[in-house]
Scaffold this motif. Structure first.
Motif, PDB file in Angstrom:
ATOM      1  N   LEU A   1    -105.971  -9.882 -14.325  1.00  0.00           N
ATOM      2  CA  LEU A   1    -106.318  -8.698 -13.653  1.00  0.00           C
ATOM      3  C   LEU A   1    -106.425  -7.297 -13.998  1.00  0.00           C
ATOM      4  CD1 LEU A   1    -106.751  -8.332 -10.497  1.00  0.00           C
ATOM      5  CD2 LEU A   1    -104.587  -8.057 -10.214  1.00  0.00           C
TER       6      LEU A   1
ATOM      7  N   ALA B   1    -102.192  -3.463  -7.775  1.00  0.00           N
ATOM      8  CA  ALA B   1    -102.594  -4.974  -8.334  1.00  0.00           C
ATOM      9  C   ALA B   1    -101.910  -6.040  -7.634  1.00  0.00           C
ATOM     10  CB  ALA B   1    -102.010  -4.944  -9.578  1.00  0.00           C
ATOM     11  N   PRO B   2    -100.794  -5.842  -6.751  1.00  0.00           N
ATOM     12  CA  PRO B   2    -100.071  -7.000  -6.027  1.00  0.00           C
ATOM     13  C   PRO B   2    -100.996  -7.147  -4.691  1.00  0.00           C
ATOM     14  CG  PRO B   2     -98.272  -5.554  -6.809  1.00  0.00           C
ATOM     15  CD  PRO B   2     -99.597  -4.828  -7.044  1.00  0.00           C
TER      16      PRO B   2
ATOM     17  N   GLU C   1    -102.955  -9.171 -19.338  1.00  0.00           N
ATOM     18  CA  GLU C   1    -103.046  -9.880 -17.777  1.00  0.00           C
ATOM     19  C   GLU C   1    -104.492  -9.832 -17.370  1.00  0.00           C
ATOM     20  OE1 GLU C   1    -102.516 -10.784 -13.834  1.00  0.00           O
ATOM     21  OE2 GLU C   1    -103.109  -8.808 -14.492  1.00  0.00           O
TER      22      GLU C   1
ATOM     23  N   ASP D   1    -101.816  -0.169 -11.274  1.00  0.00           N
ATOM     24  CA  ASP D   1    -100.835  -0.999 -11.322  1.00  0.00           C
ATOM     25  C   ASP D   1    -100.008  -1.425  -9.684  1.00  0.00           C
ATOM     26  OD1 ASP D   1    -101.068  -1.513 -14.054  1.00  0.00           O
ATOM     27  OD2 ASP D   1     -99.419   0.024 -14.488  1.00  0.00           O
TER      28      ASP D   1
ATOM     29  N   VAL E   1    -113.082  -9.845  -9.309  1.00  0.00           N
ATOM     30  CA  VAL E   1    -112.656  -8.671  -8.959  1.00  0.00           C
ATOM     31  C   VAL E   1    -113.223  -7.703  -9.975  1.00  0.00           C
ATOM     32  CG1 VAL E   1    -110.395  -9.213 -10.430  1.00  0.00           C
ATOM     33  CG2 VAL E   1    -110.544  -7.390  -8.586  1.00  0.00           C
TER      34      VAL E   1
ATOM     35  N   ILE F   1    -104.170  -6.614  -4.580  1.00  0.00           N
ATOM     36  CA  ILE F   1    -105.527  -7.016  -4.913  1.00  0.00           C
ATOM     37  C   ILE F   1    -105.191  -8.375  -5.147  1.00  0.00           C
ATOM     38  CG2 ILE F   1    -107.398  -7.040  -6.506  1.00  0.00           C
ATOM     39  CD1 ILE F   1    -106.769  -4.019  -6.894  1.00  0.00           C
ATOM     40  N   ARG F   2    -104.186  -8.772  -5.759  1.00  0.00           N
ATOM     41  CA  ARG F   2    -103.953 -10.299  -6.024  1.00  0.00           C
ATOM     42  C   ARG F   2    -103.712 -11.110  -4.873  1.00  0.00           C
ATOM     43  NH1 ARG F   2    -100.139  -8.921  -9.227  1.00  0.00           N
ATOM     44  NH2 ARG F   2    -101.268  -9.163 -11.293  1.00  0.00           N
ATOM     45  N   SER F   3    -102.946 -10.373  -3.911  1.00  0.00           N
ATOM     46  CA  SER F   3    -102.893 -11.350  -2.672  1.00  0.00           C
ATOM     47  C   SER F   3    -104.458 -11.664  -1.805  1.00  0.00           C
ATOM     48  CB  SER F   3    -102.066 -10.407  -1.605  1.00  0.00           C
ATOM     49  OG  SER F   3    -102.597  -9.240  -1.418  1.00  0.00           O
TER      50      SER F   3
ATOM     51  N   ILE G   1    -113.609  -7.327  -4.471  1.00  0.00           N
ATOM     52  CA  ILE G   1    -112.887  -8.411  -4.032  1.00  0.00           C
ATOM     53  C   ILE G   1    -113.655  -9.691  -3.544  1.00  0.00           C
ATOM     54  CG2 ILE G   1    -110.742  -9.402  -3.283  1.00  0.00           C
ATOM     55  CD1 ILE G   1    -109.754  -6.399  -2.956  1.00  0.00           C
TER      56      ILE G   1
ATOM     57  N   LEU H   1    -107.296 -11.608  -3.282  1.00  0.00           N
ATOM     58  CA  LEU H   1    -107.994 -12.786  -4.221  1.00  0.00           C
ATOM     59  C   LEU H   1    -107.370 -14.108  -3.825  1.00  0.00           C
ATOM     60  CD1 LEU H   1    -107.997 -11.289  -7.872  1.00  0.00           C
ATOM     61  CD2 LEU H   1    -110.086 -11.870  -6.403  1.00  0.00           C
ATOM     62  N   ALA H   2    -105.923 -14.129  -3.644  1.00  0.00           N
ATOM     63  CA  ALA H   2    -105.599 -15.741  -3.290  1.00  0.00           C
ATOM     64  C   ALA H   2    -105.903 -16.065  -1.751  1.00  0.00           C
ATOM     65  CB  ALA H   2    -103.857 -15.629  -3.245  1.00  0.00           C
TER      66      ALA H   2
END
Length: 753
Positions: free
Chosen positions: A23, A640-641, A21, A637, A743, A643-645, A591, A647-648
């Motif tokens: 990320l 991660a959600p 993955e 882990d 990131v 950080i992903r949000s 980020i 980035l979006a």
């Protein structure tokens, strides 16, 4: 069989492996394979430097007149300005913000301009002359309120210092809009001890003077404007904007910077409260009941009643004047209703009720009833006086403890009344831009020097002008040094607790000659207190203002500075572990172009740079232990959600965000059409220019850039693509890092029990 099929390789299912993955690859920790990972001190230092995220600057020799606590502030501000184009200095009242700002401006070795209230021009000019800076232009706040500023091209001034910047917290005022246009393309240093008066929106509007709207999208604030307008969640805004603010409490300064050539000694402060009204409780109750029955003003009627009640709490003369203004409003509203027209700005300006323009007069019905109530209220005031318990209490206070005292009121009629009431004392008053001794009028500056000759840098006055009591309206509560005084009296409670802090700040300052100072607050009597609920209003606003730094909630960057100053360093993505009371993991992650601190406890991850700072600071003295690589990975882990949000959000803010400002939403498709035409013509230079223009529009704008674009769109002439390109080229070039959506794990620190 087609010939292309034969050339394809054969891949067996047993040979397929899962692709990592992306990320997880970007956040993969390093330096944890050894027995103990990287040294904790090195990891802490690297994390602190990344969180401060400022441009490395050449060493600077600061002037010797800066106190120990002022040098780090000047260094940090200089770095923030280089990185973000502006900064806010919000140290608590009395810590010498003017000296810090002047040092920062002089260190730039370029012309600068001051923007200050008119009443502070002499004080600033004296400070400039003291250090040989004689030709610095000074623009007053008041001049910005009455003149339109529409700079063309790049500004000639590269750096602005804005004192008492909280006066620019409302983006709908002429003053704000003029300053926003004026500072486009320039670096800005804002100065105020009270950036928040009502809510965090005040702070966000100030920062938009130099920050683009989407500057902190990667930190959970997709739009500063929408957050200020409550159109988006702004719970993360204080932590995000702390990166461009130096806001230290007095306690922080005393514990962190004591020692050196300047002693961190402040006067000991004591407070007391007196509850008294300007008349008997029976009279006050009758007047309050009468005001409660007023109905004119439509939706603004509660505000009108509140204004009358506040003047009643100040003094009966102030209430008299407020009733006269209300009566004038009734006259105008009655005349307008009879003529079948709405009230005009000219009408309302005459009686100082501008908010009524939005509500009208509420129809002719309430006018007759309100006139009867006004007549009854005047009748109550005309009864033989039973005395003024509030003024009597003030006189007793001055007689029992005769020290230099400033008496603050927000009503000019009250100031005049007290000056007359206390004429037998050595008293003077300052209201508006005028001054007055008991013997007659005098220039404002002469009154201030007679009251506080040492703080104002003057010689002692002649005996006839010696002054022990200064009565002042709130215009005096900002910026001026009056620490000859030993006591502040809040004769009225202002709308905002920030005003209380400004008042006390006139005497509660570093270097005061007094061992202790006193603050006395007059509270309204019970009948009036229940109607005003002013103490509850103030308490509510105090909660919002605590994020402003005077209680240390924005000073986590300052606390990081000593950790970042260490020469220790660890490689990117290094990990360390220490023993502590509460198990957790601090992940410092880059980020896009910003750095965030994430605290992971169990399976819960939250962004909290203030808490991360405390953990990093404690780790320096903690016992190091071996890093558990699996626990580090579990923390990554869990984060991660989040950080992903982020980035979006950073990606959306640049290209697809629904909260892009209205101008960009209208203009981007139009510019893209022009770009397609340029591509068909093979005009590479025009295509590159239009691409840069789209990038600027998509990245959001400062308040001033948006206003200049609004000016361009409001012109009667047809808009041309070249007009937009001219606007674009006149602005500061965009930071190339704005386009980077990446990131990276900077550092990880584990705390194990």
């Amino acid at each position: 069989m087609p010939p292309t099929v034969a050339r394809w390789p054969r891949i067996l299912s047993e040979q397929l492996v899962p692709v990592p993955e992306p990320l997880a690859v970007a956040l993969a920790p390093a330096g944890a394979a050894g027995a103990g990972g990287a040294p904790p001190r090195d990891v802490v230092s690297s994390a602190a430097r990344a969180l401060l995220d400022c441009t490395p600057l050449a060493p600077n020799t600061w002037p010797p007149w800066l106190a120990p606590h002022q040098v780090p502030a000047a260094e940090r501000l200089t770095s923030i300005i280089a990185r973000h184009g502006g900064a806010l200095l919000a140290d608590e009242v009395g810590l010498g913000k003017s000296y810090v700002a002047l040092a920062v401006a002089l260190a730039r070795c370029e012309p600068f301009t001051l923007v200050v209230p008119a009443v502070l021009v002499p004080q600033w000019r004296t400070l400039l002359d003291r250090f040989g800076v004689h030709d610095t232009p000074i623009i007053t706040h008041e001049s910005l309120s009455v003149s339109a500023v529409r700079p063309s091209g790049r500004p000639t001034v590269a750096f602005f210092v804005v004192d008492e910047a909280h006066r620019f917290r409302n983006p709908d005022t002429n003053r704000y809009r003029a300053l926003a246009r004026l500072v486009v393309g320039s670096r800005v240093l804002l100065i105020t001890a009270t950036p928040i008066h009502n809510s965090v929106a005040d702070l966000l509007h100030l920062l938009r003077l130099f920050l683009r709207d989407h500057a902190f999208a990667a930190l959970g604030v997709p739009s500063l404007r929408n957050a200020a307008r409550r159109e988006a969640d702004r719970s993360l805004a204080p932590a995000a904007v702390a990166r461009v603010i130096v806001a230290r409490s007095r306690e922080r300064v005393q514990t962190g910077y004591d020692g050196g050539p300047v002693s961190m000694v402040f006067p000991r402060s004591t407070t007391e409260a007196l509850r008294a009204g300007p008349g008997s409780d029976a009279l006050i109750s009758d007047l309050v009941a009468g005001v409660a029955q007023l109905r004119a003003g439509g939706g603004a009627a509660p505000l009108l009643r509140l204004m009358l009640l506040r003047r009643l709490g100040s003094s009966l003369p102030a209430f008299h004047v407020a009733l006269a203004r209300y009566d004038a409003y009734l006259d105008l509203a009655t005349r307008a209703a009879a003529e079948g027209r709405a009230l005009t700005p000219r009408d309302i300006q005459l009686v100082l009720f501008p908010l009524l323009l939005d509500h009208g007069g509420g129809g002719p019905g309430p006018f007759a009833g309100d006139r009867r109530i006004l007549s009854r209220l005047r009748g109550l005031l005309a009864r033989p006086s039973t005395g003024d318990p509030k003024a009597d209490a003030l006189e007793r206070l001055l007689a029992e403890r005769p020290v230099k005292t400033i008496v603050f009121t927000d009503a000019q009629p009250t100031a005049r009344y007290l000056l007359q009431r206390l004429h037998h004392r050595r008293v003077a008053a300052v209201f508006g831009h005028a001054g007055r001794f008991a013997s007659g009028e005098a220039p404002r500056q002469e009154v201030l020097r007679a009251f506080a000759p040492r703080a104002q840098g003057g010689s002692p006055p002649v005996a006839a002008l010696e002054t022990d009591v200064l009565i002042a309206t709130d215009l005096l509560s900002e910026g001026l040094n009056l620490q000859d005084a030993e006591r502040v009296v809040h004769y009225d409670l202002p709308w905002s607790p920030a005003r209380l802090a400004q008042r006390v700040g006139r005497i509660d300052r570093l270097g005061s000659a007094h061992v202790s100072i006193t603050t006395v607050t007059f509270l309204p009597p019970p009948p009036l207190a229940r109607a005003l609920a002013i103490e509850e209003r103030l308490a509510t606003k105090v909660g919002a203002q605590h994020v402003a730094g005077t209680n240390g909630r924005l000073d986590w960057c300052d606390q990081l500075a000593p950790l970042a100053s260490s020469t220790c360093s660890a490689p990117v993505s290094s990990c360390a572990a220490v023993v502590g009371e509460q198990p957790c993991t601090v992940l410092v992650v880059r980020i896009a172009k910003l750095v965030e601190a994430i605290v992971v406890e169990g399976e819960t991850a939250r962004t909290n740079p203030a808490a991360a700072t405390r953990i990093l600071a404690a780790a320096g003295a903690a016992e190091p232990v071996a890093v558990d690589r699996q626990l580090v990975q579990k923390a990554i882990d869990a984060a991660a959600p989040l950080i992903r949000s982020r980035l979006a959000a950073a990606q959306d803010a640049r290209w697809r965000a629904s909260d892009r400002d209205r101008f960009a939403r209208r203009l981007i498709p139009w510019v893209l059409s022009a770009a397609r035409r340029a591509a068909r013509r093979g005009d590479g230079e025009q295509l590159a220019a239009l691409d840069a223009l789209v990038s600027r529009l998509a990245s959001g704008m400062t308040a001033g850039e948006e206003l200049l674009l609004e000016d361009l769109l409001s012109r009667p002439q047809p808009l041309l693509v070249q007009d937009l390109l001219t606007w674009h080229h006149a602005l500061t070039p965009a930071d190339p890092r704005d386009s980077a959506i990446t990131v990276e794990l900077v550092a990880a620190l584990m705390v194990v029990a």
